[in-house]
Write a protein that holds these residues in place. Structure first.
Motif, PDB file in Angstrom:
ATOM      1  N   LEU A 283       0.906  -1.089   0.411  1.00 46.96           N
ATOM      2  CA  LEU A 283      -0.131   0.007   0.099  1.00 46.96           C
ATOM      3  C   LEU A 283       0.887   1.185   0.075  1.00 46.96           C
ATOM      4  O   LEU A 283       0.613   2.124  -1.177  1.00 46.96           O
ATOM      5  CB  LEU A 283      -0.970   0.081   1.196  1.00 46.96           C
ATOM      6  N   TYR A 284       1.769   1.383   0.962  1.00 44.51           N
ATOM      7  CA  TYR A 284       2.403   2.358   0.959  1.00 44.51           C
ATOM      8  C   TYR A 284       3.765   2.683  -0.081  1.00 44.51           C
ATOM      9  O   TYR A 284       4.177   3.799  -0.580  1.00 44.51           O
ATOM     10  CB  TYR A 284       3.401   2.689   2.311  1.00 44.51           C
ATOM     11  N   ALA A 285       4.256   1.294  -0.414  1.00 42.62           N
ATOM     12  CA  ALA A 285       5.220   1.381  -1.611  1.00 42.62           C
ATOM     13  C   ALA A 285       4.330   1.992  -3.169  1.00 42.62           C
ATOM     14  O   ALA A 285       5.016   2.886  -3.548  1.00 42.62           O
ATOM     15  CB  ALA A 285       5.564  -0.075  -1.846  1.00 42.62           C
ATOM     16  N   ILE A 286       3.217   1.577  -3.315  1.00 37.60           N
ATOM     17  CA  ILE A 286       2.586   2.112  -4.424  1.00 37.60           C
ATOM     18  C   ILE A 286       2.324   3.699  -4.201  1.00 37.60           C
ATOM     19  O   ILE A 286       2.449   4.435  -5.061  1.00 37.60           O
ATOM     20  CB  ILE A 286       1.207   1.402  -4.514  1.00 37.60           C
ATOM     21  N   GLU A 287       2.038   4.087  -2.990  1.00 33.78           N
ATOM     22  CA  GLU A 287       1.474   5.382  -2.689  1.00 33.78           C
ATOM     23  C   GLU A 287       2.839   6.311  -2.905  1.00 33.78           C
ATOM     24  O   GLU A 287       3.121   7.329  -3.571  1.00 33.78           O
ATOM     25  CB  GLU A 287       1.458   5.672  -1.205  1.00 33.78           C
ATOM     26  N   GLY A 306      -6.727   7.534 -12.513  1.00 40.26           N
ATOM     27  CA  GLY A 306      -7.788   6.861 -12.883  1.00 40.26           C
ATOM     28  C   GLY A 306      -7.820   6.079 -13.945  1.00 40.26           C
ATOM     29  O   GLY A 306      -8.548   5.086 -13.933  1.00 40.26           O
ATOM     30  N   LEU A 307      -7.082   6.438 -14.821  1.00 45.59           N
ATOM     31  CA  LEU A 307      -6.739   5.827 -16.195  1.00 45.59           C
ATOM     32  C   LEU A 307      -6.215   4.476 -15.833  1.00 45.59           C
ATOM     33  O   LEU A 307      -6.537   3.406 -16.431  1.00 45.59           O
ATOM     34  CB  LEU A 307      -6.135   6.469 -17.174  1.00 45.59           C
ATOM     35  N   LEU A 308      -5.059   4.488 -14.917  1.00 48.04           N
ATOM     36  CA  LEU A 308      -4.477   3.281 -14.526  1.00 48.04           C
ATOM     37  C   LEU A 308      -5.450   2.212 -13.962  1.00 48.04           C
ATOM     38  O   LEU A 308      -5.730   0.880 -14.026  1.00 48.04           O
ATOM     39  CB  LEU A 308      -3.473   3.395 -13.712  1.00 48.04           C
ATOM     40  N   LEU A 309      -6.446   2.911 -12.946  1.00 54.26           N
ATOM     41  CA  LEU A 309      -7.349   1.951 -12.258  1.00 54.26           C
ATOM     42  C   LEU A 309      -8.305   1.562 -13.092  1.00 54.26           C
ATOM     43  O   LEU A 309      -8.696   0.275 -13.073  1.00 54.26           O
ATOM     44  CB  LEU A 309      -7.956   2.868 -11.068  1.00 54.26           C
ATOM     45  N   ALA A 350      -5.083  -2.632  -6.306  1.00 59.65           N
ATOM     46  CA  ALA A 350      -6.134  -1.756  -6.771  1.00 59.65           C
ATOM     47  C   ALA A 350      -6.319  -0.773  -5.512  1.00 59.65           C
ATOM     48  O   ALA A 350      -6.461   0.387  -5.566  1.00 59.65           O
ATOM     49  CB  ALA A 350      -7.509  -2.628  -6.897  1.00 59.65           C
ATOM     50  N   THR A 351      -6.179  -1.147  -4.228  1.00 59.35           N
ATOM     51  CA  THR A 351      -6.472  -0.499  -2.903  1.00 59.35           C
ATOM     52  C   THR A 351      -5.393   0.495  -3.124  1.00 59.35           C
ATOM     53  O   THR A 351      -5.448   1.614  -2.916  1.00 59.35           O
ATOM     54  CB  THR A 351      -6.504  -1.177  -1.703  1.00 59.35           C
ATOM     55  N   GLY A 352      -4.050  -0.117  -3.214  1.00 64.83           N
ATOM     56  CA  GLY A 352      -2.797   0.674  -3.085  1.00 64.83           C
ATOM     57  C   GLY A 352      -2.842   1.969  -4.046  1.00 64.83           C
ATOM     58  O   GLY A 352      -2.646   3.105  -3.909  1.00 64.83           O
ATOM     59  N   LEU A 353      -3.249   1.573  -5.462  1.00 64.91           N
ATOM     60  CA  LEU A 353      -3.565   2.534  -6.598  1.00 64.91           C
ATOM     61  C   LEU A 353      -4.527   3.622  -6.306  1.00 64.91           C
ATOM     62  O   LEU A 353      -4.414   4.860  -6.423  1.00 64.91           O
ATOM     63  CB  LEU A 353      -3.847   1.770  -7.836  1.00 64.91           C
ATOM     64  N   THR A 354      -5.837   3.066  -5.697  1.00 65.43           N
ATOM     65  CA  THR A 354      -6.793   4.033  -5.407  1.00 65.43           C
ATOM     66  C   THR A 354      -6.302   5.046  -4.180  1.00 65.43           C
ATOM     67  O   THR A 354      -6.485   6.317  -4.527  1.00 65.43           O
ATOM     68  CB  THR A 354      -7.975   3.395  -4.801  1.00 65.43           C
ATOM     69  N   ILE A 355      -5.478   4.756  -3.194  1.00 68.52           N
ATOM     70  CA  ILE A 355      -5.089   5.678  -2.123  1.00 68.52           C
ATOM     71  C   ILE A 355      -4.084   6.294  -3.038  1.00 68.52           C
ATOM     72  O   ILE A 355      -3.846   7.620  -2.639  1.00 68.52           O
ATOM     73  CB  ILE A 355      -4.419   4.688  -1.021  1.00 68.52           C
ATOM     74  N   GLY A 356      -3.068   5.948  -3.726  1.00 71.17           N
ATOM     75  CA  GLY A 356      -1.839   6.565  -4.224  1.00 71.17           C
ATOM     76  C   GLY A 356      -2.236   7.749  -5.221  1.00 71.17           C
ATOM     77  O   GLY A 356      -1.444   8.696  -5.173  1.00 71.17           O
TER      78      GLY A 356
END
Length: 605
Positions: A283-287, A306-309, A350-356
């Motif tokens: 999670l924090y690595a993606i952020e 959002g395009l990546l998500l 997906a969660t890491g990307l959403t937060i990041g």
């Protein structure tokens, strides 16, 4: 000469005036009771819980509405690669666009009004309790609610429980500040809000209680526990009135098929604890990667990311939103081993990307999702080698174990799974998986998914130690100092900040136009107000708080307990009627009073 009857009548209030005076006195006593009496929190806590329940109703309805608007389905995570019927000409490709549109809506909203609303909510509540005495800015909660609903509704792979915790905590803080509660009680009211948020999110009142005590307050004091229980139960009752008493997750029944499986539960707990820590690090690595890669304006970041998500959602539509349908399919035994592992890794990303990318939502539900995938995969392996029965049972246990490994909250993990399943038979296996998961988490990492964010900011997580000094056995009157120069209630915040900076106490008394005591104002509260609002017309009277009254006759033991938990380095001392200032008590004055007397000088003979 004795006064005439007419002059006596002129000084004596008439009946209506006496009624007004009695009403004002009664109101004053009632407000004072709310601040100080044991029954005060018993009144305020259910009010906060009811508010949390109403907030949950509005927020859940808004998320459902936006999800249907953006995806055309009640929950797209269970719709497969279906098209959005509102834009059927786009086919399945609409999921590429939806997170971008959502980001264009909530990105500018967060950047303009409350940048601190980004992220997964609970780390934003913890400093309010540990460092700011329970003060949470209401504006952040309002922005958080709308931004989180837009994020989840447009495909953000996060949970709704995090925003509900932050919004409800802010509600508790606002109620406490209106009543002008002292900080020790204001913290409890914030925890009441957090408990109500969890209870309303999962229809799990016990889980709400232990979540607040274990993660927000970080202690289990009896008086706090009672107030949090009242709030959590009230929130759950309000939520059930709107949504019914049926569980929003329909989990399979839990059964232990053979006593030898208890050993497998321990192994599952050890492995799931590592998965929870792995989720935290990913999670924090993606952020960090998102922070490093993005060079544009922050308001545009959610739309660009959002395009990546959207690409990820195109590949794995089960990642859309909280993903409850996929979770139920996993514990229902509808997925094969390889797909379970794919969903596990997909949810982490997906969660890491959403937060990041600047999205906002909770991480409790994603951790339950990952636990269901990992536990079910573990159960399939155990079943294949002839050691287990239903893989779904391991999926249920994995939900609690991964959450315990990520959040470091073992009691909450056991309680929430017990309430979600309603099966008492799951309790012993849960203890066997949650205990090892928590142990592995502690060995692998010094922080949980919530506290790591604060450590990375350099923030302190735990409040300072609180406890009375057993040596103090004298009344406060023996150690109090003269009252420092008070601030008139009309003093501007800018001028107050200057005077507080010159003061050695970090807190000063506030008086009204007649010189009557109104409360105290702290340097921290003043600085927070100036930081939130900048130049403002507010005065110290708006920030004045009434700390728990310390009277001159009160035992020093009691005063020490209040002094250690005070926001400044001193407390006002009042007369027996608790209306007039008679002194000031500080750490230095107490230490000076407790210092042993110097040895008498020796005289020669």
């Amino acid at each position: 000469m004795p006064p005439s009857q007419s002059s006596l009548r002129s000084r004596t209030p008439d009946a209506p005036a006496r009624r007004v005076i009695r009403t004002q006195q009664g109101a004053t006593k009632a407000v004072t009771g709310l601040r100080e009496a044991p029954w005060g929190l018993a009144v305020l806590a259910p009010a906060v819980g009811a508010g949390a329940g109403l907030v949950a109703i509005v927020f859940r309805s808004l998320v459902d509405l936006l999800t249907r608007l953006f995806s055309g389905h009640g929950d797209y995570a269970g719709a497969g690669h279906a098209a959005n019927p509102y834009v059927s000409w786009l086919g399945i490709w609409f999921v590429l666009v939806v997170p971008v549109i959502g980001g264009l809506l909530y990105g500018p909203l967060v950047e303009r009004f409350a940048p601190e609303a980004r992220g997964h909510a609970v780390p934003e509540v913890l400093p309010g309790v540990a460092q700011r005495g329970g003060r949470i800015v209401p504006k952040v909660a309002l922005v958080k609610s709308l931004a989180s609903a837009l994020c989840i509704g447009s495909g953000g792979s996060v949970g709704r429980e995090g925003p509900l915790v932050q919004i409800s905590s802010a509600l508790g803080s606002a109620v406490g500040r209106v009543v002008r509660l002292p900080e020790n009680r204001l913290r409890v009211l914030v925890a009441c809000g957090a408990a109500g948020g969890i209870a309303a999110a999962f229809d799990a009142p016990l889980a709400g209680v232990f979540f607040a005590m274990e993660l927000i307050l970080r202690d289990f004091a009896a008086d706090s526990f009672g107030a949090v229980v009242l709030s959590s139960v009230t929130a759950s009752v309000v939520g059930r009135a709107a949504f019914g008493s049926g569980a929003f997750l329909h989990l399979p029944a839990f059964h232990v098929h053979h006593p030898a499986e208890y050993l497998l539960y321990v192994v599952l707990g050890l492995a799931a604890g590592a998965v929870g820590v792995g989720f935290t690090r990913i999670l924090y690595a993606i952020e960090d990667v998102c922070d490093w890669a993005w060079r544009g304006p922050e308001w545009l970041r959610p739309a660009a990311g959002g395009l990546l998500l959207g690409i990820l959602l195109l590949l794995l539509p089960q990642m859309y939103g909280a993903g409850y349908p996929a979770l139920q399919n996993a514990v229902g035994g509808r997925y094969v081993f390889g797909f379970l592992l794919l969903l596990l890794l997909g949810k982490m990303v997906a969660t890491g990307l959403t937060i990041g990318i600047g999205g906002t939502g909770g991480v409790l539900t994603p951790s339950l999702f990952m636990g269901a995938m990992f536990g079910s995969a573990f159960g399939l392996v155990a079943q294949h080698v002839g050691l287990a029965g239903s893989p779904g049972a391991y999926g249920l246990l994995g939900m609690g174990a991964v959450f315990a490994g990520a959040a470091r909250a073992p009691i909450t993990a056991v309680i929430i799974m017990f309430e979600l399943t309603g099966a008492y038979s799951i309790v012993l296996p849960l203890v066997l998986v949650v205990g090892p998961a928590t142990l592995v988490s502690r060995l692998m990492s010094g922080d949980s998914v919530y506290t790591l964010k604060l450590r990375r900011r350099g923030a302190r997580v735990d409040p300072g130690p609180v406890g009375p000094n057993p040596l103090a056995a004298r009344p406060v009157a023996e150690v109090m100092e003269p009252v420092p120069d008070p601030l008139p209630e009309r003093t501007s915040l800018t001028q107050a900040a200057y005077l507080l900076a010159l003061s050695e106490h970090g807190v000063l008394p506030v008086t009204d136009a007649d010189g009557a005591y109104r409360g105290t104002v702290t340097a921290r509260a003043t600085a927070q107000a100036l930081a939130d609002d900048g130049e403002t017309s507010r005065t110290v009277g708006d920030l004045a708080e009434l700390p728990t009254a310390v009277t001159a006759a009160r035992p020093l033991t009691d005063a020490l307990h209040l002094l250690v938990g005070a926001s400044g380095t001193g407390l006002p001392v009042l007369d027996d009627d608790r209306t007039a200032l008679v002194g000031w008590i500080t750490h230095q004055s107490v230490l000076a009073a407790l210092r042993p007397p110097a040895p008498a000088a020796r005289t020669g003979h």
